[in-house]
Design an enzyme around this catalytic site. Structure first.
Site, PDB file in Angstrom:
ATOM      1  N   VAL A  16       0.836  -1.209   0.000  1.00  0.00           N
ATOM      2  CA  VAL A  16       0.000   0.000   0.000  1.00  0.00           C
ATOM      3  C   VAL A  16       0.866   1.254   0.000  1.00  0.00           C
ATOM      4  O   VAL A  16       0.674   2.162  -0.812  1.00  0.00           O
ATOM      5  CB  VAL A  16      -0.932   0.005   1.240  1.00  0.00           C
ATOM      6  N   SER A 119      -8.691  -2.790   6.890  1.00  0.00           N
ATOM      7  CA  SER A 119      -8.848  -3.987   6.053  1.00  0.00           C
ATOM      8  C   SER A 119     -10.301  -4.447   6.123  1.00  0.00           C
ATOM      9  O   SER A 119     -10.982  -4.225   7.139  1.00  0.00           O
ATOM     10  CB  SER A 119      -7.939  -5.072   6.612  1.00  0.00           C
ATOM     11  N   SER A 120     -10.748  -5.138   5.079  1.00  0.00           N
ATOM     12  CA  SER A 120     -12.142  -5.599   5.076  1.00  0.00           C
ATOM     13  C   SER A 120     -12.373  -6.763   6.049  1.00  0.00           C
ATOM     14  O   SER A 120     -13.516  -7.138   6.285  1.00  0.00           O
ATOM     15  CB  SER A 120     -12.568  -6.007   3.661  1.00  0.00           C
ATOM     16  N   CYS A 121     -11.288  -7.298   6.645  1.00  0.00           N
ATOM     17  CA  CYS A 121     -11.498  -8.398   7.588  1.00  0.00           C
ATOM     18  C   CYS A 121     -12.017  -7.911   8.940  1.00  0.00           C
ATOM     19  O   CYS A 121     -12.255  -8.711   9.831  1.00  0.00           O
ATOM     20  CB  CYS A 121     -10.222  -9.213   7.767  1.00  0.00           C
ATOM     21  N   TYR A 148      -5.526  -9.796  13.933  1.00  0.00           N
ATOM     22  CA  TYR A 148      -5.278  -8.665  13.002  1.00  0.00           C
ATOM     23  C   TYR A 148      -6.511  -7.762  12.928  1.00  0.00           C
ATOM     24  O   TYR A 148      -6.408  -6.533  13.002  1.00  0.00           O
ATOM     25  CB  TYR A 148      -4.942  -9.246  11.629  1.00  0.00           C
ATOM     26  N   LYS A 152      -7.037  -3.746  13.851  1.00  0.00           N
ATOM     27  CA  LYS A 152      -7.529  -2.753  12.887  1.00  0.00           C
ATOM     28  C   LYS A 152      -8.792  -2.066  13.402  1.00  0.00           C
ATOM     29  O   LYS A 152      -8.974  -0.855  13.202  1.00  0.00           O
ATOM     30  CB  LYS A 152      -7.789  -3.423  11.523  1.00  0.00           C
ATOM     31  N   ASN A 177      -9.486  -6.879  -0.349  1.00  0.00           N
ATOM     32  CA  ASN A 177      -8.227  -7.616  -0.598  1.00  0.00           C
ATOM     33  C   ASN A 177      -7.427  -6.922  -1.705  1.00  0.00           C
ATOM     34  O   ASN A 177      -7.981  -6.601  -2.751  1.00  0.00           O
ATOM     35  CB  ASN A 177      -8.519  -9.049  -1.043  1.00  0.00           C
ATOM     36  N   HIS A 191      -0.754 -13.618   0.412  1.00  0.00           N
ATOM     37  CA  HIS A 191      -2.168 -13.730   0.071  1.00  0.00           C
ATOM     38  C   HIS A 191      -2.319 -14.595  -1.182  1.00  0.00           C
ATOM     39  O   HIS A 191      -1.335 -14.947  -1.838  1.00  0.00           O
ATOM     40  CB  HIS A 191      -2.768 -12.343  -0.162  1.00  0.00           C
TER      41      HIS A 191
HETATM   42  P1  GDP Z   1      -8.072 -14.097   3.253  1.00  0.00           P
HETATM   43  O1  GDP Z   1      -8.799 -13.260   2.237  1.00  0.00           O
HETATM   44  O2  GDP Z   1      -7.809 -13.387   4.542  1.00  0.00           O
HETATM   45  O3  GDP Z   1      -8.752 -15.435   3.467  1.00  0.00           O
HETATM   46  O4  GDP Z   1      -6.589 -14.346   2.705  1.00  0.00           O
HETATM   47  P2  GDP Z   1      -5.873 -15.120   1.505  1.00  0.00           P
HETATM   48  O5  GDP Z   1      -5.684 -14.202   0.368  1.00  0.00           O
HETATM   49  O6  GDP Z   1      -4.630 -15.717   2.104  1.00  0.00           O
HETATM   50  O7  GDP Z   1      -6.820 -16.333   1.086  1.00  0.00           O
HETATM   51  C1  GDP Z   1      -7.982 -16.151   0.319  1.00  0.00           C
HETATM   52  C2  GDP Z   1      -8.548 -17.505  -0.091  1.00  0.00           C
HETATM   53  O8  GDP Z   1      -7.694 -18.075  -1.104  1.00  0.00           O
HETATM   54  C3  GDP Z   1      -8.672 -18.554   1.013  1.00  0.00           C
HETATM   55  O9  GDP Z   1      -9.871 -19.277   0.801  1.00  0.00           O
HETATM   56  C4  GDP Z   1      -7.456 -19.451   0.755  1.00  0.00           C
HETATM   57  O10 GDP Z   1      -7.613 -20.757   1.257  1.00  0.00           O
HETATM   58  C5  GDP Z   1      -7.431 -19.441  -0.776  1.00  0.00           C
HETATM   59  N1  GDP Z   1      -6.147 -19.853  -1.383  1.00  0.00           N
HETATM   60  C6  GDP Z   1      -6.013 -20.733  -2.400  1.00  0.00           C
HETATM   61  N2  GDP Z   1      -4.731 -20.955  -2.697  1.00  0.00           N
HETATM   62  C7  GDP Z   1      -4.001 -20.164  -1.866  1.00  0.00           C
HETATM   63  C8  GDP Z   1      -2.598 -19.950  -1.702  1.00  0.00           C
HETATM   64  O11 GDP Z   1      -1.752 -20.551  -2.367  1.00  0.00           O
HETATM   65  N3  GDP Z   1      -2.231 -19.038  -0.764  1.00  0.00           N
HETATM   66  C9  GDP Z   1      -3.148 -18.357  -0.011  1.00  0.00           C
HETATM   67  N4  GDP Z   1      -2.720 -17.446   0.884  1.00  0.00           N
HETATM   68  N5  GDP Z   1      -4.486 -18.555  -0.130  1.00  0.00           N
HETATM   69  C10 GDP Z   1      -4.911 -19.465  -1.041  1.00  0.00           C
END
Ligand code: GDP
Length: 326
Positions: A16, A119-121, A148, A152, A177, A191
């Site tokens: 960011v 963050s949207s979480c 986290y 936030k 995201n 991510h």
């Molecule tokens: P979130 O939005 O906080 O859940 O963060 P992430 O971006 O890490 O994950 C988003 C979604 O993508 C979740 O359902 C993960 O299980 C899925 N996902 C699929 N493959 C991957 C990977 O290789 N890495 C991560 N970080 N997430 C994955």
């Protein structure tokens, strides 16, 4: 905010912060619509080794000396579902410390406007979709990133409390995201999008037949390109005040896709032609996370970068990052 205003970007090397730096120094994708041409000349930054933002005294001394007028609080400990779930103490401690120190020092040293990046979480796991700002604290959080999210939420409430008690002008913004240049490509900590870009690229190079995607592929996510977020941040910083945005404002694109669809599009952009295998022993996390962006829309800002374009730019950035370490 004038072109020679003193601006502190906390976290200027992150996804960011680096996008905010690019936006402050170069034209907006909306430049043709009178959104500003960049050209801010008085930006102050500090690397982690120059200033430890979890150190209250060091932060206070920095503000006393530098006297920034505008602050973008983009410094944070961030990570994907795995990192958030494992390093729970680090995520809550470091984020609470950094935001407390910067918000308090900004009040103490007379910062004109501060923007806190959340963050949207922060929203409840089962919040109705799309999520409106008023759904904050109406239900339980997603457990994988609760520490986290709590940090936030504390940042939002701190900005609001300082505004109400001390009349400060501290704005909070909640991006969906994010992805973009300079992302974290470490497979355990990242991510989903940077992880899949890397996995698909490596699979293509090795002629592998499969790429493993975590979870079921059915969760839906909204993805915002980091340069779009930065444009929204500078737009709000220039034109709006805390009273205009309320307690905080969502920043997103207003559209979502499934993880499977995201993976298929990345495979196409990267040129990986093998199979996607879903590893359901990994968590899905929250089922949906779509922001309601009508408040931002009403203020006159919309995202510009399409998902395919953003992924293509991110893949180019990944290739450059790989080349520079080879
Ligand atoms: P979130 O939005 O906080 O859940 O963060 P992430 O971006 O890490 O994950 C988003 C979604 O993508 C979740 O359902 C993960 O299980 C899925 N996902 C699929 N493959 C991957 C990977 O290789 N890495 C991560 N970080 N997430 C994955």
């Amino acid at each position: 905010m004038k072109s020679d205003s003193k601006i502190y970007v906390a976290g200027h090397r992150g996804l960011v912060g680096s996008a905010i730096m690019r936006r402050l120094t170069s034209p907006s994708p909306h430049a043709g619509e009178g959104r500003g041409e960049g050209g801010y000349t008085n930006i102050v930054t500090r690397t982690h080794s120059e200033l430890d933002l979890t150190d209250q005294r060091a932060v206070d001394e920095f503000f006393e000396k530098q006297k920034p007028e505008y602050v973008f609080l983009a410094a944070a400990k961030v990570g994907g579902i795995n990192a958030n779930n494992i390093y729970r103490a680090d995520f809550i401690y470091q984020n609470l410390m950094m935001e407390s120190n910067i918000i308090h020092a900004s009040y103490k040293h007379g910062v004109k406007k501060l923007m806190f990046l959340g963050s949207s979480c922060i929203y409840p796991k089962h919040a109705p979709q799309p999520m409106k700002e008023e759904y904050l604290l109406t239900g339980l959080l997603e457990p994988t990133n609760e520490p986290y999210a709590i940090a936030k939420i504390a940042g939002i409430k701190m900005c609001d409390a300082y505004n109400r008690q001390y009349g400060t002008n501290f704005m909070s913004v909640m991006p969906t995201n994010l992805y973009g240049p300079g992302d974290n490509y470490d497979l355990q900590g990242s991510h989903v999008l940077p992880a899949l870009i890397r996995k698909m690229h490596e699979a293509k190079m090795q002629n592998a037949k499969e790429v493993v995607v975590w979870g079921t592929g059915s969760p839906k996510r909204e993805f915002l390109y980091s340069d779009d977020l930065a444009d929204a941040c500078v737009f709000l910083m220039k034109r709006c005040s805390a009273v205009d945005v309320g307690e905080f404002i969502n920043i997103g694109v207003g559209k979502e896709i499934t993880i499977r669809e995201a993976a298929e599009l990345i495979a196409e952009v990267v040129g990986f032609r093998g199979q996607l295998v879903f590893d359901t022993s990994k968590p899905d996390g929250t089922p949906r996370k779509l922001l309601d962006v009508s408040r931002l829309d009403a203020l006159g800002w919309q995202a510009k970068t399409g998902f395919r374009e953003g992924i293509a730019k991110s893949y180019a950035d990944y290739l450059q990052a790989v080349a520079s370490t080879a």
